[in-house]
Design a protein around this motif. Sequence first.
Motif, PDB file in Angstrom:
ATOM      1  N   MET A  28     -12.020 -15.130 -21.627  1.00  0.00           N
ATOM      2  CA  MET A  28     -10.719 -15.339 -22.262  1.00  0.00           C
ATOM      3  C   MET A  28     -10.580 -14.475 -23.516  1.00  0.00           C
ATOM      4  O   MET A  28      -9.548 -13.839 -23.745  1.00  0.00           O
ATOM      5  N   VAL A  29     -11.646 -14.436 -24.323  1.00  0.00           N
ATOM      6  CA  VAL A  29     -11.603 -13.665 -25.564  1.00  0.00           C
ATOM      7  C   VAL A  29     -11.558 -12.164 -25.275  1.00  0.00           C
ATOM      8  O   VAL A  29     -10.785 -11.419 -25.885  1.00  0.00           O
ATOM      9  N   VAL A  30     -12.381 -11.704 -24.318  1.00  0.00           N
ATOM     10  CA  VAL A  30     -12.484 -10.266 -24.042  1.00  0.00           C
ATOM     11  C   VAL A  30     -11.216  -9.730 -23.383  1.00  0.00           C
ATOM     12  O   VAL A  30     -10.699  -8.676 -23.760  1.00  0.00           O
ATOM     13  N   LEU A  31     -10.697 -10.453 -22.385  1.00  0.00           N
ATOM     14  CA  LEU A  31      -9.528  -9.923 -21.680  1.00  0.00           C
ATOM     15  C   LEU A  31      -8.287  -9.923 -22.554  1.00  0.00           C
ATOM     16  O   LEU A  31      -7.329  -9.189 -22.292  1.00  0.00           O
ATOM     17  N   ASP A  32      -8.298 -10.739 -23.628  1.00  0.00           N
ATOM     18  CA  ASP A  32      -7.122 -10.798 -24.484  1.00  0.00           C
ATOM     19  C   ASP A  32      -6.880  -9.492 -25.220  1.00  0.00           C
ATOM     20  O   ASP A  32      -5.784  -9.267 -25.741  1.00  0.00           O
ATOM     21  N   ALA A  33      -7.901  -8.635 -25.280  1.00  0.00           N
ATOM     22  CA  ALA A  33      -7.727  -7.341 -25.932  1.00  0.00           C
ATOM     23  C   ALA A  33      -6.835  -6.408 -25.127  1.00  0.00           C
ATOM     24  O   ALA A  33      -6.235  -5.487 -25.674  1.00  0.00           O
ATOM     25  N   THR A  34      -6.739  -6.627 -23.808  1.00  0.00           N
ATOM     26  CA  THR A  34      -5.922  -5.723 -22.978  1.00  0.00           C
ATOM     27  C   THR A  34      -4.774  -6.427 -22.259  1.00  0.00           C
ATOM     28  O   THR A  34      -3.780  -5.780 -21.929  1.00  0.00           O
ATOM     29  N   ILE A  35      -4.902  -7.736 -22.020  1.00  0.00           N
ATOM     30  CA  ILE A  35      -3.885  -8.408 -21.211  1.00  0.00           C
ATOM     31  C   ILE A  35      -2.508  -8.348 -21.880  1.00  0.00           C
ATOM     32  O   ILE A  35      -1.478  -8.202 -21.220  1.00  0.00           O
ATOM     33  N   SER A  96      -2.412 -19.394 -28.678  1.00  0.00           N
ATOM     34  CA  SER A  96      -1.850 -18.760 -27.481  1.00  0.00           C
ATOM     35  C   SER A  96      -0.537 -19.417 -27.075  1.00  0.00           C
ATOM     36  O   SER A  96       0.419 -18.732 -26.684  1.00  0.00           O
ATOM     37  N   ALA A  97      -0.484 -20.756 -27.169  1.00  0.00           N
ATOM     38  CA  ALA A  97       0.747 -21.469 -26.839  1.00  0.00           C
ATOM     39  C   ALA A  97       1.868 -21.092 -27.813  1.00  0.00           C
ATOM     40  O   ALA A  97       3.022 -20.900 -27.406  1.00  0.00           O
ATOM     41  N   LEU A  98       1.539 -20.973 -29.096  1.00  0.00           N
ATOM     42  CA  LEU A  98       2.536 -20.554 -30.091  1.00  0.00           C
ATOM     43  C   LEU A  98       3.054 -19.160 -29.794  1.00  0.00           C
ATOM     44  O   LEU A  98       4.256 -18.886 -29.885  1.00  0.00           O
ATOM     45  N   GLY A  99       2.150 -18.262 -29.437  1.00  0.00           N
ATOM     46  CA  GLY A  99       2.560 -16.894 -29.109  1.00  0.00           C
ATOM     47  C   GLY A  99       3.423 -16.840 -27.865  1.00  0.00           C
ATOM     48  O   GLY A  99       4.418 -16.111 -27.817  1.00  0.00           O
ATOM     49  N   GLY A 100       3.056 -17.617 -26.847  1.00  0.00           N
ATOM     50  CA  GLY A 100       3.847 -17.629 -25.622  1.00  0.00           C
ATOM     51  C   GLY A 100       5.241 -18.173 -25.838  1.00  0.00           C
ATOM     52  O   GLY A 100       6.197 -17.751 -25.183  1.00  0.00           O
ATOM     53  N   ALA A 101       5.380 -19.112 -26.766  1.00  0.00           N
ATOM     54  CA  ALA A 101       6.684 -19.734 -27.029  1.00  0.00           C
ATOM     55  C   ALA A 101       7.477 -19.012 -28.117  1.00  0.00           C
ATOM     56  O   ALA A 101       8.601 -19.412 -28.438  1.00  0.00           O
ATOM     57  N   ALA A 102       6.906 -17.941 -28.692  1.00  0.00           N
ATOM     58  CA  ALA A 102       7.528 -17.264 -29.831  1.00  0.00           C
ATOM     59  C   ALA A 102       8.917 -16.737 -29.491  1.00  0.00           C
ATOM     60  O   ALA A 102       9.119 -16.109 -28.447  1.00  0.00           O
ATOM     61  N   GLN A 103       9.862 -16.992 -30.396  1.00  0.00           N
ATOM     62  CA  GLN A 103      11.223 -16.494 -30.233  1.00  0.00           C
ATOM     63  C   GLN A 103      11.534 -15.368 -31.217  1.00  0.00           C
ATOM     64  O   GLN A 103      12.626 -14.805 -31.198  1.00  0.00           O
ATOM     65  N   THR A 104      10.574 -15.077 -32.094  1.00  0.00           N
ATOM     66  CA  THR A 104      10.746 -13.985 -33.049  1.00  0.00           C
ATOM     67  C   THR A 104       9.493 -13.121 -33.066  1.00  0.00           C
ATOM     68  O   THR A 104       8.392 -13.575 -32.714  1.00  0.00           O
ATOM     69  N   PHE A 105       9.662 -11.886 -33.508  1.00  0.00           N
ATOM     70  CA  PHE A 105       8.541 -10.959 -33.616  1.00  0.00           C
ATOM     71  C   PHE A 105       7.506 -11.469 -34.613  1.00  0.00           C
ATOM     72  O   PHE A 105       6.296 -11.390 -34.370  1.00  0.00           O
ATOM     73  N   GLU A 106       7.973 -12.015 -35.726  1.00  0.00           N
ATOM     74  CA  GLU A 106       7.067 -12.485 -36.767  1.00  0.00           C
ATOM     75  C   GLU A 106       6.168 -13.614 -36.265  1.00  0.00           C
ATOM     76  O   GLU A 106       4.970 -13.639 -36.562  1.00  0.00           O
ATOM     77  N   LEU A 107       6.731 -14.537 -35.502  1.00  0.00           N
ATOM     78  CA  LEU A 107       5.938 -15.640 -34.971  1.00  0.00           C
ATOM     79  C   LEU A 107       4.916 -15.127 -33.957  1.00  0.00           C
ATOM     80  O   LEU A 107       3.776 -15.601 -33.912  1.00  0.00           O
ATOM     81  N   LEU A 108       5.304 -14.146 -33.153  1.00  0.00           N
ATOM     82  CA  LEU A 108       4.381 -13.581 -32.175  1.00  0.00           C
ATOM     83  C   LEU A 108       3.191 -12.930 -32.876  1.00  0.00           C
ATOM     84  O   LEU A 108       2.027 -13.146 -32.494  1.00  0.00           O
ATOM     85  N   TRP A 173       3.453 -15.550 -20.000  1.00  0.00           N
ATOM     86  CA  TRP A 173       2.302 -16.118 -19.298  1.00  0.00           C
ATOM     87  C   TRP A 173       1.012 -15.359 -19.580  1.00  0.00           C
ATOM     88  O   TRP A 173      -0.082 -15.865 -19.320  1.00  0.00           O
ATOM     89  N   ASN A 174       1.113 -14.153 -20.141  1.00  0.00           N
ATOM     90  CA  ASN A 174      -0.090 -13.449 -20.573  1.00  0.00           C
ATOM     91  C   ASN A 174      -0.760 -14.164 -21.742  1.00  0.00           C
ATOM     92  O   ASN A 174      -1.949 -13.961 -22.007  1.00  0.00           O
ATOM     93  N   LEU A 175       0.005 -15.001 -22.432  1.00  0.00           N
ATOM     94  CA  LEU A 175      -0.546 -15.836 -23.503  1.00  0.00           C
ATOM     95  C   LEU A 175      -0.787 -17.268 -23.025  1.00  0.00           C
ATOM     96  O   LEU A 175      -1.816 -17.878 -23.348  1.00  0.00           O
ATOM     97  N   TYR A 176       0.143 -17.797 -22.248  1.00  0.00           N
ATOM     98  CA  TYR A 176      -0.019 -19.168 -21.743  1.00  0.00           C
ATOM     99  C   TYR A 176      -1.269 -19.334 -20.881  1.00  0.00           C
ATOM    100  O   TYR A 176      -1.858 -20.417 -20.832  1.00  0.00           O
ATOM    101  N   VAL A 177      -1.677 -18.288 -20.190  1.00  0.00           N
ATOM    102  CA  VAL A 177      -2.838 -18.398 -19.306  1.00  0.00           C
ATOM    103  C   VAL A 177      -4.086 -18.799 -20.087  1.00  0.00           C
ATOM    104  O   VAL A 177      -4.985 -19.467 -19.556  1.00  0.00           O
ATOM    105  N   ASN A 178      -4.145 -18.416 -21.369  1.00  0.00           N
ATOM    106  CA  ASN A 178      -5.292 -18.810 -22.193  1.00  0.00           C
ATOM    107  C   ASN A 178      -5.385 -20.321 -22.367  1.00  0.00           C
ATOM    108  O   ASN A 178      -6.481 -20.871 -22.500  1.00  0.00           O
TER     109      ASN A 178
END
Length: 497
Positions: A28-35, A96-108, A173-178
């Motif tokens: 999970m940690v390693v693939l997050d660098a490219t996913i 990861s859940a926060l990033g997947g649900a982000a509605q703004t660039f800053e939150l992402l 889902w690239n973030l939710y999958v985590n």
Amino acid sequence: MSSTSPTPDHSGRRRWFVLATVALAQLMVVLDATIVNIALPSAQADLGFSDNDRQWVVTAYALAFGSLLLLGGRLSDMFGRRRMFLIGLVGFATASALGGAAQTFELLVGARALQGVFGAVLAPAALSVLTTTFTIPKERARAFGVFGAIAGMGGAIGLLLGGFLTENFDWRWNLYVNVVIAVIAFVAGSILLTSSRHASHGHLAIPDVLLGSAGLFALVFGFSQAEPKGWDSPLTWGSLVASVVLLVAFVARQRRAEFPVLPLTVILDRDRGASFLSILVAGSGMFGAFLFVTYYLQATLDYSPMQTGVAFLPMIVSIIITAQIMSNILLPRFGPKVLVPIGMTLGALGMLWFTTLEVDSTYWHVLPGLVILGVGMASIMPASFQLATLGVAPQQAGAASAMVSTSQQVGGAIGTALLNTLAATATTAFLADQAAKTPDVLAQAALEGYSTAYTWSAGIFAIGAVMAATMFRTRADRAARLEASPAGPAPESVLAH
């Protein structure tokens, strides 16, 4: 205590379930660098941020992760591997859940930085769990073969999974999958992992933590700014100079510290030092494959994200197969002094193969390079991971594990900055000599940039081959040191015989 046989049998089975749990978290940690890279164009269109801002979605994760790894390793040694492993999983899933649900660039970007924070807690804890769980040499070889394979193929899996999720679901889902992965690993970890007997609530030297973290932050930040700002930018070279000053001060304090964040005995051992450098070199060189082969497949051969991910499958398969052969058969016989330089040489050959790619080449021309590179990485990573943690006291396992992840992260930062800059310079120079900027000329210019990156990547691997052949101890020297150590030799040690 009863000495009946069912107990060890159960313990043996339990160890392999622990390996599966730890491997899942590490993946999970390693693939997050490219996913997330695959999802960036879709995320940019959805949230409306600029091309200049786009890099921060990647950089925020790298900065937090790279700068806090030493702290994460120290916390693991102080408060226990199980506790920090579970905390890391919960934090990573939440971010990861926060990033997947982000509605703004800053939150992402904030969520990505938070992912990096908890990734820096999780990665050292995961490897130190593995280090202290597998002490029987043959089992240790098998376990580190799996773990090293994940380190080598995680980026490729990220491309494959990222392409699938982006095309068939949504970039989020690239973030939710985590979250899904973390929940499975948390449940398994809660059941399987036992509290560390060696956890020590020693003193945490805040000034040392700040020096080390600030030094690593400046190092990763400096390299991350080299491509967008240029090497002559004060922001770039100023950060790199600051990192040297801070890290030298950090090492000076560690020499005198009663409770060091990074005990210098961990890195001054010749074999471990060679392992850390081998992981750094492999991380630097590998970005020539993941980054520029991805560009080539998508921009030149017009592959979709999903097709690009599938194209890396032969590399993944070659890593999985070769890692087990190397760890269980060849490493006990020949040792890392032979296998790691061979892996570096194969990495260089794979990169040189990619320099022969043309605008009209097909995937069958790409394939041999991917397989050669996969075999090379499987020769480097498992052996280096084993040596990097071999002989470390249990109470220092977190620090050694943190150095493994730090080496990989810093290597990736160096590789990205250096190879991107060299490729961009070569592309610009090619275009400057052309009278017309036709689509064919632009395609050839891009190819010139890729080829330059591959060539330099091959050079990085070649330097790594010489370094590994020089630095690693011979099997006879290592066996003599184990015989002379207070604990005595490790029976049937895969690295001593």
